[in-house]
Design a protein around this motif. Structure first.
Motif, PDB file in Angstrom:
ATOM      1  N   PHE A  92      33.671  39.839  40.563  1.00  0.00           N
ATOM      2  CA  PHE A  92      33.270  39.874  41.970  1.00  0.00           C
ATOM      3  C   PHE A  92      33.547  38.560  42.696  1.00  0.00           C
ATOM      4  O   PHE A  92      33.964  38.560  43.842  1.00  0.00           O
ATOM      5  CB  PHE A  92      31.787  40.252  42.075  1.00  0.00           C
ATOM      6  N   ASP A  93      33.320  37.447  42.051  1.00  0.00           N
ATOM      7  CA  ASP A  93      33.532  36.137  42.681  1.00  0.00           C
ATOM      8  C   ASP A  93      34.802  35.441  42.196  1.00  0.00           C
ATOM      9  O   ASP A  93      34.937  34.236  42.343  1.00  0.00           O
ATOM     10  CB  ASP A  93      32.335  35.228  42.403  1.00  0.00           C
ATOM     11  N   ALA A  94      35.751  36.179  41.643  1.00  0.00           N
ATOM     12  CA  ALA A  94      36.930  35.557  41.039  1.00  0.00           C
ATOM     13  C   ALA A  94      38.159  35.599  41.938  1.00  0.00           C
ATOM     14  O   ALA A  94      39.260  35.332  41.481  1.00  0.00           O
ATOM     15  CB  ALA A  94      37.254  36.244  39.719  1.00  0.00           C
ATOM     16  N   ASN A  95      38.005  35.935  43.210  1.00  0.00           N
ATOM     17  CA  ASN A  95      39.121  36.006  44.157  1.00  0.00           C
ATOM     18  C   ASN A  95      40.215  36.965  43.702  1.00  0.00           C
ATOM     19  O   ASN A  95      41.399  36.731  43.906  1.00  0.00           O
ATOM     20  CB  ASN A  95      39.713  34.615  44.422  1.00  0.00           C
ATOM     21  N   LEU A  96      39.824  38.028  43.051  1.00  0.00           N
ATOM     22  CA  LEU A  96      40.753  39.088  42.665  1.00  0.00           C
ATOM     23  C   LEU A  96      40.625  40.238  43.660  1.00  0.00           C
ATOM     24  O   LEU A  96      39.639  40.319  44.391  1.00  0.00           O
ATOM     25  CB  LEU A  96      40.429  39.593  41.249  1.00  0.00           C
ATOM     26  N   PRO A  97      41.623  41.112  43.715  1.00  0.00           N
ATOM     27  CA  PRO A  97      41.527  42.239  44.653  1.00  0.00           C
ATOM     28  C   PRO A  97      40.460  43.240  44.193  1.00  0.00           C
ATOM     29  O   PRO A  97      40.737  44.204  43.492  1.00  0.00           O
ATOM     30  CB  PRO A  97      42.930  42.850  44.622  1.00  0.00           C
ATOM     31  N   SER A  98      39.217  42.972  44.571  1.00  0.00           N
ATOM     32  CA  SER A  98      38.114  43.802  44.097  1.00  0.00           C
ATOM     33  C   SER A  98      38.179  45.209  44.660  1.00  0.00           C
ATOM     34  O   SER A  98      37.606  46.132  44.085  1.00  0.00           O
ATOM     35  CB  SER A  98      36.773  43.150  44.442  1.00  0.00           C
ATOM     36  N   GLY A  99      38.877  45.409  45.762  1.00  0.00           N
ATOM     37  CA  GLY A  99      39.021  46.750  46.329  1.00  0.00           C
ATOM     38  C   GLY A  99      39.751  47.688  45.386  1.00  0.00           C
ATOM     39  O   GLY A  99      39.388  48.863  45.249  1.00  0.00           O
TER      40      GLY A  99
END
Length: 95
Positions: A41-48
């Motif tokens: 969630f806080d890893a700057n990955l495309p969570s969408g």
């Protein structure tokens, strides 16, 4: 989670083994997607994209169960989702 629980239950019967397997696979993928979403969630990955993996598995599972129910209703000999003994038992009333 419901897909996993019902899939495990449905795998016990030969009539519902296929939909049970599909439920287990789809449920496991959905659960893994939710866990991956929380961990990244806080890893700057495309969570969408990860979130879609959890949401679309619900829709796919609902569609698969609907197809299994329709197949079992249209053709009683076809594998589908069988009713459990609790839902088909008759209630006796004594006066």
């Amino acid at each position: 989670m419901l897909a996993l629980v019902l899939g495990i239950h449905w795998r016990k019967s030969p009539e519902t083994g296929l939909i049970g397997l599909v439920s287990i696979v789809v449920g496991a993928f959905g659960l893994a997607s939710v866990i991956a979403l929380f961990l990244t969630f806080d890893a700057n990955l495309p969570s969408g994209a990860i979130e879609r993996g959890s949401v679309y598995t619900i829709v796919i599972w609902q569609f698969a169960v609907a197809v299994a129910l329709l197949r079992s209703r249209a053709n009683p000999g076809a594998p589908g989702v069988a009713a459990t003994s609790a839902s088909t038992s008759t209630w006796s009333t004594s006066n």
